[in-house]
Write a protein that holds these residues in place. Structure first.
Motif, PDB file in Angstrom:
ATOM      1  N   SER A  64      72.017 -33.085  -5.741  1.00 28.36           N
ATOM      2  CA  SER A  64      72.717 -34.052  -5.218  1.00 28.36           C
ATOM      3  C   SER A  64      72.157 -35.536  -5.726  1.00 28.36           C
ATOM      4  CB  SER A  64      72.357 -34.046  -3.895  1.00 28.36           C
ATOM      5  OG  SER A  64      71.220 -34.360  -3.465  1.00 28.36           O
ATOM      6  N   GLY A  65      70.892 -35.479  -6.134  1.00 25.31           N
ATOM      7  CA  GLY A  65      70.269 -36.603  -6.791  1.00 25.31           C
ATOM      8  C   GLY A  65      69.559 -37.244  -5.521  1.00 25.31           C
ATOM      9  N   SER A  66      69.623 -36.684  -4.126  1.00 23.80           N
ATOM     10  CA  SER A  66      69.089 -37.524  -3.092  1.00 23.80           C
ATOM     11  C   SER A  66      67.484 -37.378  -3.038  1.00 23.80           C
ATOM     12  CB  SER A  66      69.563 -36.694  -1.861  1.00 23.80           C
ATOM     13  OG  SER A  66      68.810 -35.456  -1.762  1.00 23.80           O
ATOM     14  N   GLY A  67      66.783 -36.315  -3.820  1.00 27.37           N
ATOM     15  CA  GLY A  67      65.496 -36.298  -3.723  1.00 27.37           C
ATOM     16  C   GLY A  67      64.931 -35.117  -2.752  1.00 27.37           C
ATOM     17  N   TRP A  68      65.992 -34.373  -2.025  1.00 23.26           N
ATOM     18  CA  TRP A  68      65.526 -33.247  -1.279  1.00 23.26           C
ATOM     19  C   TRP A  68      66.376 -32.234  -1.603  1.00 23.26           C
ATOM     20  CZ3 TRP A  68      66.001 -38.421   0.672  1.00 23.26           C
ATOM     21  CH2 TRP A  68      64.894 -39.082   1.190  1.00 23.26           C
ATOM     22  N   PRO A  69      65.962 -31.005  -1.077  1.00 20.60           N
ATOM     23  CA  PRO A  69      66.791 -29.809  -1.509  1.00 20.60           C
ATOM     24  C   PRO A  69      68.029 -29.956  -0.821  1.00 20.60           C
ATOM     25  CG  PRO A  69      64.735 -29.116  -1.129  1.00 20.60           C
ATOM     26  CD  PRO A  69      64.715 -30.670  -0.764  1.00 20.60           C
ATOM     27  N   SER A  70      69.258 -29.749  -1.445  1.00 17.88           N
ATOM     28  CA  SER A  70      70.684 -30.109  -0.843  1.00 17.88           C
ATOM     29  C   SER A  70      71.539 -28.419  -0.913  1.00 17.88           C
ATOM     30  CB  SER A  70      71.467 -31.105  -1.610  1.00 17.88           C
ATOM     31  OG  SER A  70      70.633 -32.251  -1.215  1.00 17.88           O
ATOM     32  N   PHE A  71      71.951 -28.623   0.128  1.00 13.37           N
ATOM     33  CA  PHE A  71      72.968 -27.270   0.026  1.00 13.37           C
ATOM     34  C   PHE A  71      74.325 -27.510   0.888  1.00 13.37           C
ATOM     35  CE2 PHE A  71      68.538 -26.359   0.680  1.00 13.37           C
ATOM     36  CZ  PHE A  71      68.185 -25.259  -0.082  1.00 13.37           C
ATOM     37  N   ASP A  72      75.327 -26.944   0.215  1.00 11.66           N
ATOM     38  CA  ASP A  72      76.705 -27.255   0.898  1.00 11.66           C
ATOM     39  C   ASP A  72      77.031 -26.392   2.005  1.00 11.66           C
ATOM     40  OD1 ASP A  72      77.196 -24.646  -0.175  1.00 11.66           O
ATOM     41  OD2 ASP A  72      79.025 -25.510  -1.445  1.00 11.66           O
ATOM     42  N   GLN A  73      76.280 -25.244   2.479  1.00 10.39           N
ATOM     43  CA  GLN A  73      76.367 -24.500   3.853  1.00 10.39           C
ATOM     44  C   GLN A  73      75.194 -23.867   4.030  1.00 10.39           C
ATOM     45  OE1 GLN A  73      80.012 -22.031   3.423  1.00 10.39           O
ATOM     46  NE2 GLN A  73      79.298 -21.551   1.166  1.00 10.39           N
ATOM     47  N   PRO A  74      75.097 -23.315   5.331  1.00 12.72           N
ATOM     48  CA  PRO A  74      73.910 -22.508   5.529  1.00 12.72           C
ATOM     49  C   PRO A  74      74.523 -21.060   5.462  1.00 12.72           C
ATOM     50  CG  PRO A  74      74.922 -23.190   7.676  1.00 12.72           C
ATOM     51  CD  PRO A  74      75.701 -24.037   6.304  1.00 12.72           C
ATOM     52  N   MET A  75      73.703 -20.155   5.252  1.00 14.68           N
ATOM     53  CA  MET A  75      73.969 -18.892   5.146  1.00 14.68           C
ATOM     54  C   MET A  75      74.599 -18.237   6.116  1.00 14.68           C
ATOM     55  SD  MET A  75      70.461 -17.027   3.480  1.00 14.68           S
ATOM     56  CE  MET A  75      71.136 -15.318   3.633  1.00 14.68           C
ATOM     57  N   ASN A  76      74.083 -18.659   7.379  1.00 17.87           N
ATOM     58  CA  ASN A  76      74.823 -18.115   8.553  1.00 17.87           C
ATOM     59  C   ASN A  76      74.940 -19.398   9.673  1.00 17.87           C
ATOM     60  OD1 ASN A  76      75.367 -17.333  11.402  1.00 17.87           O
ATOM     61  ND2 ASN A  76      74.600 -15.181  10.772  1.00 17.87           N
ATOM     62  N   ARG A  77      76.118 -19.793  10.081  1.00 18.14           N
ATOM     63  CA  ARG A  77      76.123 -21.158  10.895  1.00 18.14           C
ATOM     64  C   ARG A  77      75.545 -20.873  12.179  1.00 18.14           C
ATOM     65  NH1 ARG A  77      79.129 -24.241   7.790  1.00 18.14           N
ATOM     66  NH2 ARG A  77      80.883 -23.296   6.898  1.00 18.14           N
ATOM     67  N   GLU A  78      75.213 -19.587  12.482  1.00 15.81           N
ATOM     68  CA  GLU A  78      74.464 -19.266  13.699  1.00 15.81           C
ATOM     69  C   GLU A  78      72.921 -19.465  13.700  1.00 15.81           C
ATOM     70  OE1 GLU A  78      75.967 -18.457  16.987  1.00 15.81           O
ATOM     71  OE2 GLU A  78      77.840 -18.931  15.571  1.00 15.81           O
ATOM     72  N   HIS A  79      72.639 -19.751  12.659  1.00 17.98           N
ATOM     73  CA  HIS A  79      70.983 -19.990  12.356  1.00 17.98           C
ATOM     74  C   HIS A  79      70.589 -21.258  12.637  1.00 17.98           C
ATOM     75  CE1 HIS A  79      70.614 -15.401  10.260  1.00 17.98           C
ATOM     76  NE2 HIS A  79      71.090 -15.572  11.358  1.00 17.98           N
ATOM     77  N   VAL A  80      71.550 -22.083  12.411  1.00 19.08           N
ATOM     78  CA  VAL A  80      71.229 -23.584  12.333  1.00 19.08           C
ATOM     79  C   VAL A  80      72.162 -24.316  13.794  1.00 19.08           C
ATOM     80  CG1 VAL A  80      70.820 -23.910  10.109  1.00 19.08           C
ATOM     81  CG2 VAL A  80      73.013 -24.516  11.101  1.00 19.08           C
TER      82      VAL A  80
END
Length: 137
Positions: A64-80
């Motif tokens: 993403s260029g933001s400076g932090w690890p970036s993900f487009d989705q969690p593995m399981n929405r129930e985990h966050v």
């Protein structure tokens, strides 16, 4: 719900490094481009550094260029969990580990449009990378 959410702060101070404690328990942020996992391109799973809950797959990671690890989705929405965050005179959406309540980072609507359009901007200090096992030949 996990009993980890009810652990006293003394438990977390013993379990986490001071830097992890500041991010995960005090909702801090590591400096941009400082986290080791920002540069990680290996295959595997990114789990919560505080409790080990699997959170993100390397398949969902993007630059993403933001400076932090970036993900487009969690593995399981129930985990966050997602919480409103109105700190620092702005509105953001905080990302928290549902198992232990650790602060992970924030989610924004400026991710890849060809997938979810989301950017889960996550602190390296809040993650533990578990590499994918090498396949037997």
């Amino acid at each position: 719900m996990s009993d980890l959410r009810n652990q006293p702060e003394s438990y977390w101070k013993e379990k986490l490094t001071p830097e992890q404690y500041q991010v995960c328990r005090q909702k801090g942020t590591e400096p941009a481009f400082s986290g080791a996992l920002y540069y990680n391109h290996d295959q595997g799973v990114y789990a919560c550094a505080a409790c080990g809950q699997p959170l993100f797959s390397s398949d969902a990671k993007f630059e993403s260029g933001s400076g932090w690890p970036s993900f487009d989705q969690p593995m399981n929405r129930e985990h966050v969990e997602l919480h409103d965050d109105n700190s620092f005179f702005m509105h953001r959406t905080e990302v928290v580990c549902k198992n232990c309540g650790a602060h992970l980072g924030h989610v924004f609507d400026d991710g890849p449009r060809e997938t979810t359009g989301k950017r889960y901007c996550i602190n390296s200090l809040a993650l533990d990378f578990q590499p994918k096992a090498a396949e037997a030949k």
